[in-house]
Design a protein around this motif. Structure first.
Motif, PDB file in Angstrom:
ATOM      1  N   GLU A 185      34.603  87.889  -3.305  1.00 49.32           N
ATOM      2  CA  GLU A 185      35.941  87.825  -3.905  1.00 49.32           C
ATOM      3  C   GLU A 185      36.248  89.099  -4.688  1.00 49.32           C
ATOM      4  OE1 GLU A 185      35.825  84.294  -6.226  1.00 49.32           O
ATOM      5  OE2 GLU A 185      36.082  82.935  -4.513  1.00 49.32           O
ATOM      6  N   GLN A 186      35.258  89.609  -5.403  1.00 45.98           N
ATOM      7  CA  GLN A 186      35.470  90.841  -6.161  1.00 45.98           C
ATOM      8  C   GLN A 186      35.699  92.027  -5.228  1.00 45.98           C
ATOM      9  OE1 GLN A 186      35.904  90.795  -9.419  1.00 45.98           O
ATOM     10  NE2 GLN A 186      35.488  88.592  -9.402  1.00 45.98           N
ATOM     11  N   MET A 187      34.993  92.051  -4.107  1.00 50.63           N
ATOM     12  CA  MET A 187      35.203  93.132  -3.142  1.00 50.63           C
ATOM     13  C   MET A 187      36.602  93.070  -2.536  1.00 50.63           C
ATOM     14  SD  MET A 187      31.493  93.369  -1.217  1.00 50.63           S
ATOM     15  CE  MET A 187      32.111  94.533   0.011  1.00 50.63           C
ATOM     16  N   TYR A 196      38.669  95.560  -0.120  1.00 49.70           N
ATOM     17  CA  TYR A 196      37.956  95.186   1.105  1.00 49.70           C
ATOM     18  C   TYR A 196      38.376  93.764   1.480  1.00 49.70           C
ATOM     19  CZ  TYR A 196      35.248  99.236  -0.352  1.00 49.70           C
ATOM     20  OH  TYR A 196      34.879 100.503  -0.755  1.00 49.70           O
ATOM     21  N   GLY A 197      39.527  93.667   2.102  1.00 49.97           N
ATOM     22  CA  GLY A 197      40.149  92.370   2.325  1.00 49.97           C
ATOM     23  C   GLY A 197      39.373  91.436   3.221  1.00 49.97           C
ATOM     24  N   ASP A 198      38.519  91.972   4.090  1.00 45.42           N
ATOM     25  CA  ASP A 198      37.765  91.107   5.004  1.00 45.42           C
ATOM     26  C   ASP A 198      36.351  90.826   4.506  1.00 45.42           C
ATOM     27  OD1 ASP A 198      36.849  93.683   5.302  1.00 45.42           O
ATOM     28  OD2 ASP A 198      36.653  93.584   7.488  1.00 45.42           O
ATOM     29  N   ALA A 199      36.079  91.122   3.239  1.00 45.62           N
ATOM     30  CA  ALA A 199      34.736  90.890   2.702  1.00 45.62           C
ATOM     31  C   ALA A 199      34.373  89.409   2.807  1.00 45.62           C
ATOM     32  CB  ALA A 199      34.656  91.352   1.253  1.00 45.62           C
ATOM     33  N   ASP A 222      29.927  84.248 -15.776  1.00 43.80           N
ATOM     34  CA  ASP A 222      31.331  83.815 -15.784  1.00 43.80           C
ATOM     35  C   ASP A 222      32.131  84.399 -14.628  1.00 43.80           C
ATOM     36  OD1 ASP A 222      31.471  86.456 -16.521  1.00 43.80           O
ATOM     37  OD2 ASP A 222      32.494  86.106 -18.427  1.00 43.80           O
ATOM     38  N   GLY A 223      31.458  85.122 -13.723  1.00 45.91           N
ATOM     39  CA  GLY A 223      32.137  85.681 -12.560  1.00 45.91           C
ATOM     40  C   GLY A 223      32.600  87.108 -12.728  1.00 45.91           C
ATOM     41  N   GLU A 224      32.544  87.626 -13.944  1.00 38.87           N
ATOM     42  CA  GLU A 224      32.942  89.017 -14.153  1.00 38.87           C
ATOM     43  C   GLU A 224      31.905  89.953 -13.535  1.00 38.87           C
ATOM     44  OE1 GLU A 224      35.779  90.180 -15.526  1.00 38.87           O
ATOM     45  OE2 GLU A 224      36.433  88.091 -15.577  1.00 38.87           O
ATOM     46  N   PRO A 227      31.321  93.729 -14.231  1.00 37.74           N
ATOM     47  CA  PRO A 227      31.573  95.045 -14.825  1.00 37.74           C
ATOM     48  C   PRO A 227      30.857  96.146 -14.049  1.00 37.74           C
ATOM     49  CG  PRO A 227      30.048  93.773 -16.169  1.00 37.74           C
ATOM     50  CD  PRO A 227      30.576  92.834 -15.139  1.00 37.74           C
ATOM     51  N   PRO A 228      31.497  97.295 -13.899  1.00 35.24           N
ATOM     52  CA  PRO A 228      30.884  98.394 -13.145  1.00 35.24           C
ATOM     53  C   PRO A 228      29.770  99.067 -13.932  1.00 35.24           C
ATOM     54  CG  PRO A 228      32.993  99.077 -14.040  1.00 35.24           C
ATOM     55  CD  PRO A 228      32.860  97.618 -14.348  1.00 35.24           C
ATOM     56  N   VAL A 229      28.820  99.618 -13.183  1.00 35.34           N
ATOM     57  CA  VAL A 229      27.682 100.328 -13.765  1.00 35.34           C
ATOM     58  C   VAL A 229      27.527 101.641 -13.005  1.00 35.34           C
ATOM     59  CG1 VAL A 229      25.200 100.259 -14.244  1.00 35.34           C
ATOM     60  CG2 VAL A 229      26.546  98.149 -14.361  1.00 35.34           C
ATOM     61  N   GLY A 230      27.118 102.683 -13.704  1.00 35.12           N
ATOM     62  CA  GLY A 230      26.852 103.948 -13.031  1.00 35.12           C
ATOM     63  C   GLY A 230      28.112 104.752 -12.768  1.00 35.12           C
ATOM     64  N   ALA A 231      27.992 105.689 -11.838  1.00 31.91           N
ATOM     65  CA  ALA A 231      29.059 106.667 -11.622  1.00 31.91           C
ATOM     66  C   ALA A 231      30.096 106.241 -10.594  1.00 31.91           C
ATOM     67  CB  ALA A 231      28.447 108.006 -11.200  1.00 31.91           C
ATOM     68  N   HIS A 232      29.720 105.436  -9.605  1.00 32.29           N
ATOM     69  CA  HIS A 232      30.610 105.210  -8.466  1.00 32.29           C
ATOM     70  C   HIS A 232      31.447 103.935  -8.571  1.00 32.29           C
ATOM     71  CE1 HIS A 232      28.905 108.609  -6.285  1.00 32.29           C
ATOM     72  NE2 HIS A 232      27.702 108.188  -6.670  1.00 32.29           N
ATOM     73  N   ALA A 233      30.924 102.894  -9.181  1.00 31.53           N
ATOM     74  CA  ALA A 233      31.685 101.646  -9.285  1.00 31.53           C
ATOM     75  C   ALA A 233      32.979 101.816 -10.077  1.00 31.53           C
ATOM     76  CB  ALA A 233      30.813 100.549  -9.897  1.00 31.53           C
ATOM     77  N   PRO A 234      32.969 102.536 -11.219  1.00 31.27           N
ATOM     78  CA  PRO A 234      34.244 102.710 -11.930  1.00 31.27           C
ATOM     79  C   PRO A 234      35.315 103.396 -11.080  1.00 31.27           C
ATOM     80  CG  PRO A 234      32.407 103.282 -13.362  1.00 31.27           C
ATOM     81  CD  PRO A 234      31.836 103.101 -11.988  1.00 31.27           C
ATOM     82  N   LYS A 235      34.902 104.267 -10.180  1.00 29.35           N
ATOM     83  CA  LYS A 235      35.874 104.937  -9.313  1.00 29.35           C
ATOM     84  C   LYS A 235      36.521 103.938  -8.351  1.00 29.35           C
ATOM     85  CE  LYS A 235      33.322 109.314  -9.433  1.00 29.35           C
ATOM     86  NZ  LYS A 235      32.582 110.324  -8.634  1.00 29.35           N
ATOM     87  N   LEU A 236      35.718 103.004  -7.838  1.00 29.76           N
ATOM     88  CA  LEU A 236      36.285 101.977  -6.957  1.00 29.76           C
ATOM     89  C   LEU A 236      37.285 101.110  -7.713  1.00 29.76           C
ATOM     90  CD1 LEU A 236      33.304 100.617  -4.797  1.00 29.76           C
ATOM     91  CD2 LEU A 236      35.164 102.123  -4.098  1.00 29.76           C
ATOM     92  N   VAL A 237      36.927 100.733  -8.937  1.00 30.86           N
ATOM     93  CA  VAL A 237      37.814  99.890  -9.742  1.00 30.86           C
ATOM     94  C   VAL A 237      39.117 100.627 -10.035  1.00 30.86           C
ATOM     95  CG1 VAL A 237      38.085  98.728 -11.959  1.00 30.86           C
ATOM     96  CG2 VAL A 237      35.894  98.608 -10.747  1.00 30.86           C
ATOM     97  N   ALA A 238      39.012 101.899 -10.415  1.00 31.53           N
ATOM     98  CA  ALA A 238      40.214 102.681 -10.729  1.00 31.53           C
ATOM     99  C   ALA A 238      41.085 102.869  -9.495  1.00 31.53           C
ATOM    100  CB  ALA A 238      39.814 104.037 -11.307  1.00 31.53           C
ATOM    101  N   ALA A 239      40.460 103.121  -8.347  1.00 35.22           N
ATOM    102  CA  ALA A 239      41.237 103.311  -7.116  1.00 35.22           C
ATOM    103  C   ALA A 239      41.976 102.038  -6.738  1.00 35.22           C
ATOM    104  CB  ALA A 239      40.312 103.747  -5.981  1.00 35.22           C
ATOM    105  N   ALA A 240      41.306 100.882  -6.898  1.00 32.68           N
ATOM    106  CA  ALA A 240      41.963  99.613  -6.582  1.00 32.68           C
ATOM    107  C   ALA A 240      43.117  99.348  -7.533  1.00 32.68           C
ATOM    108  CB  ALA A 240      40.950  98.472  -6.649  1.00 32.68           C
TER     109      ALA A 240
END
Length: 213
Positions: A16-18, A23-26, A104-106, A108-121
């Motif tokens: 669901e997070q993806m 990534y709509g077909d995750a 709780d389902g959250e 949170p991003p870790v490291g260098a690349h996950a925050p970029k995915l969140v920001a792009a979305a």
């Protein structure tokens, strides 16, 4: 999603997070013969570690090797216990996006690349323009004729109301005193005409003189 209690629920939550990340077909594979992939998308692979120790470099290496030569696919890792420092350094080096997997389902991003995915979305969601309004329905010929006729009438009265008022009051002044019917009404009309006729004629003459200058 409700509070996560099992590895299967963690995989569903990761899918669901993806989807929220674009990534709509995750799809969560739910522990089947997934070849080391817990969530599949045509554009990304993900593994989910719900319990046990912190995810280490070997866990991420397994995901990286699973991708094989499909380097166009993004790699994501979701870990409930977190990550070792060595794992974070490795993920930053090879481009794996790391996420914590909270009860709780959250995620949170870790490291260098996950925050970029969140920001792009987030940016892609903001940038989506609302659909354009539907084109207006064309006016019917009858409505166009009526609108144009009303504009002509309004324009005529707007330009000649002084003359029209003077003529009407003059006609009433000539007819009302000698007509038949209600005497009170005829007297009232006569008084209005006596007052109105000279006023309108005066306004008309002044307007003509002003236009002639």
């Amino acid at each position: 999603m409700a509070r996560i209690r099992t590895a299967a629920e963690a995989e569903i939550n990761a899918a669901e997070q993806m989807q929220k990340l674009g990534y709509g077909d995750a799809t969560a594979l739910l522990g089947g013969a997934d070849g080391g992939i817990d969530v599949y998308s045509s554009r990304a692979y993900a593994q989910v570690k719900w319990r046990g120790g912190s995810a280490g470099k070997s866990d991420l290496t397994n995901l990286y090797d699973t991708r094989g030569t499909s380097h166009a696919r993004k790699l994501l890792y979701f870990s409930g216990p977190g990550y070792t420092d060595e794992a974070v350094d490795y993920a930053d080096a090879v481009g794996i996006a790391l996420f914590r997997c909270e009860p709780d389902g959250e995620t949170p991003p870790v490291g260098a690349h996950a925050p970029k995915l969140v920001a792009a979305a987030r940016n892609s969601t903001v940038a989506v323009a609302p659909p354009p309004p539907p084109p207006p329905e064309p006016e019917s010929p009858a409505r166009i004729v009526a609108r144009n006729a009303w504009a002509m009438v309004a324009g005529f009265f707007g330009a000649h109301w002084r003359l029209l008022g003077a003529v009407v009051c003059t006609i009433v002044l000539m007819i009302a005193p000698f007509g038949e019917g209600n005497v009170g009404l005829r007297v009232f009309a006569t008084i209005l005409a006596v007052v109105g006729a000279p006023v309108f004629w005066l306004l008309y003459v002044q307007h003509r003189h002003a236009n002639d200058r």
